[in-house]
Design an enzyme around this catalytic site. Sequence first.
Site, PDB file in Angstrom:
ATOM      1  N   GLU A  43       0.809  -1.231   0.000  1.00 22.56           N
ATOM      2  CA  GLU A  43       0.000   0.000   0.000  1.00 22.56           C
ATOM      3  C   GLU A  43       0.834   1.270   0.000  1.00 22.56           C
ATOM      4  O   GLU A  43       2.010   1.263   0.367  1.00 22.56           O
ATOM      5  CB  GLU A  43      -0.973  -0.014   1.189  1.00 22.56           C
ATOM      6  CG  GLU A  43      -0.323  -0.297   2.538  1.00 22.56           C
ATOM      7  CD  GLU A  43      -0.282   0.902   3.443  1.00 22.56           C
ATOM      8  OE1 GLU A  43      -0.416   2.036   2.950  1.00 22.56           O
ATOM      9  OE2 GLU A  43      -0.062   0.707   4.650  1.00 22.56           O
ATOM     10  N   GLN A  55      -5.510   6.011   0.435  1.00 18.40           N
ATOM     11  CA  GLN A  55      -4.660   4.820   0.590  1.00 18.40           C
ATOM     12  C   GLN A  55      -4.898   3.913  -0.622  1.00 18.40           C
ATOM     13  O   GLN A  55      -6.022   3.467  -0.859  1.00 18.40           O
ATOM     14  CB  GLN A  55      -5.045   4.072   1.870  1.00 18.40           C
ATOM     15  CG  GLN A  55      -4.226   2.822   2.131  1.00 18.40           C
ATOM     16  CD  GLN A  55      -4.739   2.074   3.352  1.00 18.40           C
ATOM     17  OE1 GLN A  55      -5.917   1.710   3.398  1.00 18.40           O
ATOM     18  NE2 GLN A  55      -3.889   1.871   4.340  1.00 18.40           N
ATOM     19  N   HIS A  79     -12.658   0.660   1.395  1.00 22.13           N
ATOM     20  CA  HIS A  79     -13.090   0.953   2.767  1.00 22.13           C
ATOM     21  C   HIS A  79     -12.893   2.426   3.088  1.00 22.13           C
ATOM     22  O   HIS A  79     -12.155   3.130   2.391  1.00 22.13           O
ATOM     23  CB  HIS A  79     -12.342   0.069   3.781  1.00 22.13           C
ATOM     24  CG  HIS A  79     -10.871   0.359   3.890  1.00 22.13           C
ATOM     25  ND1 HIS A  79      -9.907  -0.322   3.176  1.00 22.13           N
ATOM     26  CD2 HIS A  79     -10.183   1.259   4.636  1.00 22.13           C
ATOM     27  CE1 HIS A  79      -8.709   0.139   3.487  1.00 22.13           C
ATOM     28  NE2 HIS A  79      -8.848   1.107   4.366  1.00 22.13           N
TER      29      HIS A  79
HETATM   30  C1  MC0 Z   1     -16.923  -7.694   1.179  1.00 26.44           C
HETATM   31  N1  MC0 Z   1     -18.128  -7.098   1.248  1.00 26.44           N
HETATM   32  C2  MC0 Z   1     -17.952  -5.781   1.205  1.00 26.44           C
HETATM   33  C3  MC0 Z   1     -16.556  -5.571   1.112  1.00 26.44           C
HETATM   34  N2  MC0 Z   1     -15.944  -6.783   1.105  1.00 26.44           N
HETATM   35  N3  MC0 Z   1     -18.821  -4.762   1.255  1.00 26.44           N
HETATM   36  C4  MC0 Z   1     -18.320  -3.505   1.192  1.00 26.44           C
HETATM   37  N4  MC0 Z   1     -16.991  -3.230   1.087  1.00 26.44           N
HETATM   38  C5  MC0 Z   1     -16.095  -4.240   1.045  1.00 26.44           C
HETATM   39  N5  MC0 Z   1     -14.794  -3.959   0.943  1.00 26.44           N
HETATM   40  C6  MC0 Z   1     -19.432  -7.760   1.330  1.00 26.44           C
HETATM   41  C7  MC0 Z   1     -19.531  -8.901   0.339  1.00 26.44           C
HETATM   42  O1  MC0 Z   1     -19.954  -8.417  -0.902  1.00 26.44           O
HETATM   43  C8  MC0 Z   1     -20.563  -9.782   0.997  1.00 26.44           C
HETATM   44  O2  MC0 Z   1     -21.856  -9.306   0.717  1.00 26.44           O
HETATM   45  C9  MC0 Z   1     -20.296  -9.606   2.490  1.00 26.44           C
HETATM   46  O3  MC0 Z   1     -19.562  -8.363   2.601  1.00 26.44           O
HETATM   47  C10 MC0 Z   1     -19.479 -10.703   3.123  1.00 26.44           C
HETATM   48  O4  MC0 Z   1     -18.346 -10.883   2.336  1.00 26.44           O
HETATM   49  P1  MC0 Z   1     -17.548 -12.264   2.360  1.00 26.44           P
HETATM   50  O5  MC0 Z   1     -18.164 -13.211   1.434  1.00 26.44           O
HETATM   51  O6  MC0 Z   1     -17.392 -12.699   3.795  1.00 26.44           O
HETATM   52  O7  MC0 Z   1     -16.174 -11.782   1.710  1.00 26.44           O
HETATM   53  P2  MC0 Z   1     -14.736 -11.913   2.215  1.00 26.44           P
HETATM   54  O8  MC0 Z   1     -14.419 -13.326   2.619  1.00 26.44           O
HETATM   55  O9  MC0 Z   1     -13.902 -11.298   1.150  1.00 26.44           O
HETATM   56  O10 MC0 Z   1     -14.664 -11.044   3.540  1.00 26.44           O
HETATM   57  C11 MC0 Z   1     -15.061  -9.678   3.537  1.00 26.44           C
HETATM   58  C12 MC0 Z   1     -14.507  -9.002   4.806  1.00 26.44           C
HETATM   59  C13 MC0 Z   1     -12.979  -9.139   4.759  1.00 26.44           C
HETATM   60  C14 MC0 Z   1     -14.968  -7.562   4.804  1.00 26.44           C
HETATM   61  C15 MC0 Z   1     -15.084  -9.738   6.048  1.00 26.44           C
HETATM   62  O11 MC0 Z   1     -12.521  -8.551   3.560  1.00 26.44           O
HETATM   63  C16 MC0 Z   1     -12.272  -8.521   5.931  1.00 26.44           C
HETATM   64  O12 MC0 Z   1     -12.168  -9.131   7.004  1.00 26.44           O
HETATM   65  N6  MC0 Z   1     -11.718  -7.283   5.759  1.00 26.44           N
HETATM   66  C17 MC0 Z   1     -10.964  -6.615   6.803  1.00 26.44           C
HETATM   67  C18 MC0 Z   1      -9.496  -6.603   6.497  1.00 26.44           C
HETATM   68  C19 MC0 Z   1      -9.149  -5.923   5.177  1.00 26.44           C
HETATM   69  O13 MC0 Z   1     -10.009  -5.606   4.367  1.00 26.44           O
HETATM   70  N7  MC0 Z   1      -7.809  -5.714   4.949  1.00 26.44           N
HETATM   71  C20 MC0 Z   1      -7.291  -5.117   3.730  1.00 26.44           C
HETATM   72  C21 MC0 Z   1      -7.025  -3.682   3.930  1.00 26.44           C
HETATM   73  P3  MC0 Z   1     -22.974 -10.220   0.075  1.00 26.44           P
HETATM   74  O14 MC0 Z   1     -24.169  -9.309  -0.070  1.00 26.44           O
HETATM   75  O15 MC0 Z   1     -22.401 -10.717  -1.207  1.00 26.44           O
HETATM   76  O16 MC0 Z   1     -23.187 -11.301   1.108  1.00 26.44           O
HETATM   77  S1  MC0 Z   1      -5.661  -3.453   4.997  1.00 26.44           S
HETATM   78  C22 MC0 Z   1      -5.577  -1.844   5.381  1.00 26.44           C
HETATM   79  O17 MC0 Z   1      -6.351  -1.076   4.923  1.00 26.44           O
HETATM   80  C23 MC0 Z   1      -4.431  -1.450   6.322  1.00 26.44           C
HETATM   81  C24 MC0 Z   1      -3.110  -1.710   5.665  1.00 26.44           C
HETATM   82  C25 MC0 Z   1      -4.498   0.017   6.786  1.00 26.44           C
HETATM   83  O18 MC0 Z   1      -5.470   0.741   6.498  1.00 26.44           O
HETATM   84  O19 MC0 Z   1      -3.554   0.454   7.466  1.00 26.44           O
END
Ligand code: MC0
Length: 137
Positions: A43, A55, A79
């Site tokens: 990033e 970001q 996000h």
């Molecule tokens: C998934 N969904 C989202 C989404 N990602 N909605 C809005 N924005 C997003 N970015 C929706 C899906 O479409 C789905 O909806 C539902 O959430 C569940 O998704 P899932 O099937 O569980 O999908 P996964 O396995 O990809 O998990 C999504 C989840 C995961 C948000 C739980 O990405 C997560 O834990 N994220 C947190 C960590 C992260 O994103 N790290 C990267 C950035 P439907 O309606 O289809 O059921 S790191 C970062 O940013 C750091 C470096 C920093 O800021 O310092």
Amino acid sequence: MLLRIDHVGIACHDLEEKIRLFQELFELEVVAREVNEEQGVKEAMLRVAGDSYIQLLEPLSPDSPVGRFLARRGEGVHHVAFGVGDVSDAMGRIAEKGVRLLDEQPRHGSMGSSIAFLHPKDVGGMLTELVQAAKRK
Ligand code: MC0
């Protein structure tokens, strides 16, 4: 509880290409770059003003949060991150309202921050990050 919009995270396939785009369009400066293995991203932070940033996020693998997002939705806003004074305190207060926390404990975020994510389905469809900035030395 919220102090500012800390950053807007944008998922992209090619970090260097998107850095050039944002630099060119908005005359922004890259103030930090990092590989965050735990989060599966490479990033860059581009300062907009004060303590608010764009970001840019490139996934380290397809099987990572940003990799899955790109496959499902393509490039774009991934996000929104809000600045808080104390991330553990904010996590507790928000969890009490029934919002699912995606992190049980604060994790390491960019520029030495402590971060935690909230489930997008509990925040109007917006993946939300809480950010406690690193203490300035
Ligand atoms: C998934 N969904 C989202 C989404 N990602 N909605 C809005 N924005 C997003 N970015 C929706 C899906 O479409 C789905 O909806 C539902 O959430 C569940 O998704 P899932 O099937 O569980 O999908 P996964 O396995 O990809 O998990 C999504 C989840 C995961 C948000 C739980 O990405 C997560 O834990 N994220 C947190 C960590 C992260 O994103 N790290 C990267 C950035 P439907 O309606 O289809 O059921 S790191 C970062 O940013 C750091 C470096 C920093 O800021 O310092």
